[in-house]
Design an enzyme around this catalytic site. Structure first.
Site, PDB file in Angstrom:
ATOM      1  N   SER A 183      -8.418  -8.754  -2.494  1.00  0.00           N
ATOM      2  CA  SER A 183      -8.318  -9.754  -3.551  1.00  0.00           C
ATOM      3  C   SER A 183      -7.010 -10.503  -3.349  1.00  0.00           C
ATOM      4  O   SER A 183      -5.927  -9.939  -3.511  1.00  0.00           O
ATOM      5  CB  SER A 183      -8.332  -9.060  -4.917  1.00  0.00           C
ATOM      6  OG  SER A 183      -8.127  -9.983  -5.949  1.00  0.00           O
ATOM      7  N   HIS A 203     -12.973  -4.014  -5.198  1.00  0.00           N
ATOM      8  CA  HIS A 203     -12.616  -2.707  -4.641  1.00  0.00           C
ATOM      9  C   HIS A 203     -13.731  -1.686  -4.810  1.00  0.00           C
ATOM     10  O   HIS A 203     -13.540  -0.504  -4.501  1.00  0.00           O
ATOM     11  CB  HIS A 203     -11.339  -2.174  -5.305  1.00  0.00           C
ATOM     12  CG  HIS A 203     -10.114  -2.939  -4.945  1.00  0.00           C
ATOM     13  ND1 HIS A 203      -8.893  -2.728  -5.563  1.00  0.00           N
ATOM     14  CD2 HIS A 203      -9.908  -3.919  -4.033  1.00  0.00           C
ATOM     15  CE1 HIS A 203      -7.993  -3.554  -5.050  1.00  0.00           C
ATOM     16  NE2 HIS A 203      -8.592  -4.279  -4.124  1.00  0.00           N
ATOM     17  N   GLU A 256      -9.081  -2.876 -11.444  1.00  0.00           N
ATOM     18  CA  GLU A 256      -8.367  -1.599 -11.445  1.00  0.00           C
ATOM     19  C   GLU A 256      -8.170  -1.090 -12.868  1.00  0.00           C
ATOM     20  O   GLU A 256      -7.729  -1.843 -13.740  1.00  0.00           O
ATOM     21  CB  GLU A 256      -6.990  -1.747 -10.777  1.00  0.00           C
ATOM     22  CG  GLU A 256      -7.031  -2.190  -9.331  1.00  0.00           C
ATOM     23  CD  GLU A 256      -5.636  -2.403  -8.753  1.00  0.00           C
ATOM     24  OE1 GLU A 256      -4.642  -2.043  -9.424  1.00  0.00           O
ATOM     25  OE2 GLU A 256      -5.538  -2.936  -7.637  1.00  0.00           O
ATOM     26  N   GLU A 288      -8.571   2.321  -2.661  1.00  0.00           N
ATOM     27  CA  GLU A 288      -7.245   2.712  -3.139  1.00  0.00           C
ATOM     28  C   GLU A 288      -7.229   4.127  -3.706  1.00  0.00           C
ATOM     29  O   GLU A 288      -6.307   4.514  -4.422  1.00  0.00           O
ATOM     30  CB  GLU A 288      -6.745   1.706  -4.171  1.00  0.00           C
ATOM     31  CG  GLU A 288      -6.534   0.321  -3.549  1.00  0.00           C
ATOM     32  CD  GLU A 288      -5.933  -0.688  -4.513  1.00  0.00           C
ATOM     33  OE1 GLU A 288      -5.694  -0.337  -5.685  1.00  0.00           O
ATOM     34  OE2 GLU A 288      -5.688  -1.828  -4.086  1.00  0.00           O
ATOM     35  N   ASP A 293      -5.784  -4.030 -14.070  1.00  0.00           N
ATOM     36  CA  ASP A 293      -5.634  -5.226 -13.238  1.00  0.00           C
ATOM     37  C   ASP A 293      -6.980  -5.918 -13.262  1.00  0.00           C
ATOM     38  O   ASP A 293      -7.934  -5.475 -12.630  1.00  0.00           O
ATOM     39  CB  ASP A 293      -5.230  -4.855 -11.806  1.00  0.00           C
ATOM     40  CG  ASP A 293      -5.185  -6.077 -10.874  1.00  0.00           C
ATOM     41  OD1 ASP A 293      -5.353  -7.218 -11.366  1.00  0.00           O
ATOM     42  OD2 ASP A 293      -4.977  -5.890  -9.665  1.00  0.00           O
ATOM     43  N   GLU A 338      -2.702  -6.943 -15.980  1.00  0.00           N
ATOM     44  CA  GLU A 338      -2.385  -7.807 -14.831  1.00  0.00           C
ATOM     45  C   GLU A 338      -3.474  -8.856 -14.608  1.00  0.00           C
ATOM     46  O   GLU A 338      -4.663  -8.546 -14.674  1.00  0.00           O
ATOM     47  CB  GLU A 338      -2.235  -6.930 -13.582  1.00  0.00           C
ATOM     48  CG  GLU A 338      -1.866  -7.672 -12.313  1.00  0.00           C
ATOM     49  CD  GLU A 338      -1.826  -6.738 -11.105  1.00  0.00           C
ATOM     50  OE1 GLU A 338      -2.088  -7.204  -9.981  1.00  0.00           O
ATOM     51  OE2 GLU A 338      -1.529  -5.536 -11.295  1.00  0.00           O
ATOM     52  N   ASP A 358       0.157 -11.623 -10.786  1.00  0.00           N
ATOM     53  CA  ASP A 358       0.054 -11.339  -9.358  1.00  0.00           C
ATOM     54  C   ASP A 358      -0.389 -12.615  -8.652  1.00  0.00           C
ATOM     55  O   ASP A 358       0.421 -13.335  -8.066  1.00  0.00           O
ATOM     56  CB  ASP A 358      -0.915 -10.196  -9.105  1.00  0.00           C
ATOM     57  CG  ASP A 358      -1.112  -9.889  -7.622  1.00  0.00           C
ATOM     58  OD1 ASP A 358      -0.321 -10.393  -6.799  1.00  0.00           O
ATOM     59  OD2 ASP A 358      -2.048  -9.142  -7.284  1.00  0.00           O
ATOM     60  N   LYS A 381       4.726  -8.270  -3.840  1.00  0.00           N
ATOM     61  CA  LYS A 381       4.061  -7.901  -2.595  1.00  0.00           C
ATOM     62  C   LYS A 381       4.732  -8.681  -1.467  1.00  0.00           C
ATOM     63  O   LYS A 381       4.496  -9.889  -1.315  1.00  0.00           O
ATOM     64  CB  LYS A 381       2.576  -8.248  -2.653  1.00  0.00           C
ATOM     65  CG  LYS A 381       1.778  -7.451  -3.676  1.00  0.00           C
ATOM     66  CD  LYS A 381       0.347  -7.947  -3.776  1.00  0.00           C
ATOM     67  CE  LYS A 381      -0.486  -7.100  -4.737  1.00  0.00           C
ATOM     68  NZ  LYS A 381      -1.835  -7.678  -4.952  1.00  0.00           N
ATOM     69  N   HIS A 400       1.544  -2.111  -3.287  1.00  0.00           N
ATOM     70  CA  HIS A 400       0.802  -1.971  -2.035  1.00  0.00           C
ATOM     71  C   HIS A 400      -0.247  -3.072  -1.946  1.00  0.00           C
ATOM     72  O   HIS A 400      -0.366  -3.925  -2.816  1.00  0.00           O
ATOM     73  CB  HIS A 400       0.121  -0.604  -2.001  1.00  0.00           C
ATOM     74  CG  HIS A 400      -0.916  -0.428  -3.083  1.00  0.00           C
ATOM     75  ND1 HIS A 400      -1.829   0.597  -3.098  1.00  0.00           N
ATOM     76  CD2 HIS A 400      -1.196  -1.149  -4.205  1.00  0.00           C
ATOM     77  CE1 HIS A 400      -2.614   0.500  -4.154  1.00  0.00           C
ATOM     78  NE2 HIS A 400      -2.244  -0.561  -4.843  1.00  0.00           N
ATOM     79  N   LYS A 435       3.263   0.341  -7.640  1.00  0.00           N
ATOM     80  CA  LYS A 435       1.800   0.382  -7.707  1.00  0.00           C
ATOM     81  C   LYS A 435       1.294   0.713  -6.305  1.00  0.00           C
ATOM     82  O   LYS A 435       1.386  -0.110  -5.400  1.00  0.00           O
ATOM     83  CB  LYS A 435       1.288  -0.978  -8.165  1.00  0.00           C
ATOM     84  CG  LYS A 435      -0.186  -1.052  -8.471  1.00  0.00           C
ATOM     85  CD  LYS A 435      -0.530  -2.483  -8.899  1.00  0.00           C
ATOM     86  CE  LYS A 435      -1.990  -2.611  -9.235  1.00  0.00           C
ATOM     87  NZ  LYS A 435      -2.366  -4.035  -9.425  1.00  0.00           N
TER      88      LYS A 435
END
Length: 419
Positions: free
Chosen positions: A45, A153, A162, A205, A240, A283, A309, A334, A362, A385
């Site tokens: 993503s 994911h 998430e 993840e 997230d 997020e 993000d 990131k 990550h 994270k």
């Protein structure tokens, strides 16, 4: 002695990430044979403003990126002092000359930049986190553990990407992590009992992807696992949304939980969820250009860290907009989104000067390198994270944090946490 710090050779290597996709590792070696490497992670993503990865015509392999390192970056940086991070990164930026690193590739520049930093630390005989922190007193960040996967994911119907647990009210990182592991194991048992053991397989993840239908289904499961483990009021919930991925740009609507919601309807939905569950962290609740709507939600949810993000992509240009509009209390960091460590430092400094909490993160496509653990500690990030407490590329970060806490007796940010 000076040879200890001067670059003699930079070379690239094609390796594989945690999804089995090719990525690049860069080695930097000094004239005194001191060498370290940096890896480029990759996200599934992605924000549209991220630094561009250079890949081959098949869109997968990175032989072109390796050639850029070996035949363009290597000769350009030979003789540079590895301690001069900002000069080296500035040279990479100037060589690339594009806004999104599309010429050299953000994957090549970040791997090179990380390798330079780690080589400098090694040449000075310092732990990476100590080299980064300098005279500052570093602390261990609070982990955000993604233990239920949705969106890009996972293969279930969840649109939220998430579902996260946040162990805050603990005295040490070790206590916090092992409490989170208790919740993770309890969740695994609940999933096996309700859906069957086949659904306890883990995703990119390390989180589980049970066949859930709605956001509330996932939050109920998460909250039940926290209560069953005895950590209510100590472990909180985060999400997230990665909402750009379920945003219909043509219709200006969000497709979530089998419904088509307007921006205002989604806003109200988040308010309802926050009233029902102990949501500390949220997020990317709206698509990546919604600075004003982020601000409106953050104003309403005073006890939640609304975080950007895709909104910022670790770029001070967009963070300045967010600061002006008061869009968020948190920023994802990131390094590969911007392409160099120096630019990442600048981003964190700007956030810190404006009392915005930092979350070093990550990517879903990771390597076993634990660099971001040292980076998060060295920068005294509020949070880190790095996935569920499973899969080697995730546990390598957690084990490094445990090692540093044990060896240096650093304090845990959870002891001092406040919104």
């Amino acid at each position: 002695m000076i040879n200890r710090f001067l670059i003699e050779k930079i070379r690239g290597l094609e390796i594989i990430d945690s999804r089995g996709n090719p990525t690049i590792r860069v080695f930097v070696k000094t004239k005194d044979n001191i060498e370290a490497f940096g890896d480029a992670p990759a996200g599934a993503s992605k924000g549209t403003r991220e630094a561009v990865e250079v890949r081959d015509s098949n869109g997968l392999t990175v032989k072109k990126a390796v050639d850029i390192v070996n035949y363009i970056i290597d000769p350009a940086l030979r003789g540079f002092d590895v301690r001069d991070q900002s000069k080296i990164d500035k040279t990479l930026i100037e060589m690339d000359s594009t806004e999104n690193k599309s010429k050299l590739g953000g994957n090549t520049t970040i791997a090179t930049s990380i390798a330079v930093l780690k080589t400098a630390a090694k040449a000075l005989g310092l732990e990476v986190f100590k080299y980064i922190s300098g005279p500052r007193y570093p602390r261990i960040p609070i982990p955000l553990l993604n233990i239920i996967n949705g969106g890009l994911h996972a293969g279930n119907k969840l649109k939220i990407q998430e579902f996260i647990i946040i162990p805050v009210k603990f005295n040490t990182f070790k206590e916090a992590l092992f409490a989170a592991i208790d919740v993770y194991k309890n969740l695994k048992s609940l999933i096996a009992e309700r859906f069957g053991k086949i659904y306890t397989a883990v995703g990119d993840e390390g989180g589980f992807s049970p066949p859930l239908e709605t956001t509330r289904d996932a939050l109920d499961l998460l909250y039940t696992s926290i209560k069953n483990s005895g950590y209510e009021n100590q472990i909180f919930i985060g999400m997230d949304a990665a909402s750009t991925d379920f945003y219909d740009e043509k219709r200006k609507t969000y497709n979530i939980d089998s419904k088509e919601l307007s921006e205002d309807q989604l806003f109200e939905y988040y308010l309802q969820l926050s009233n029902q569950y102990p949501i500390l962290y949220l997020e990317d609740p709206f698509e990546e250009n919604s600075f004003e709507k982020f601000a409106e939600l953050q104003k309403e949810l005073k006890n939640t860290i609304v975080t950007g993000d895709d909104l910022y992509t670790t770029n001070i240009k967009y963070l300045k907009i967010g600061i002006e509009k008061k869009s968020t209390k948190g920023v994802i960091v990131k390094p590969n989104q911007i392409g160099t460590i120096t630019e990442t430092f600048e981003f964190i400094d700007l956030a810190r000067r404006n009392s915005i909490k930092t979350i070093v993160s990550h990517r879903s496509g990771e390597t076993e390198d634990s660099f971001i653990a040292d980076f998060a500690i060295g920068e005294s990030s509020d949070f880190i994270k790095t996935g569920a407490p499973a899969r080697g590329e995730r546990t390598s970060k957690y084990n490094r944090l445990l090692e540093i806490e044990n060896k240096y007796e650093l304090e845990y940010n959870g002891k001092y946490f406040s919104i």
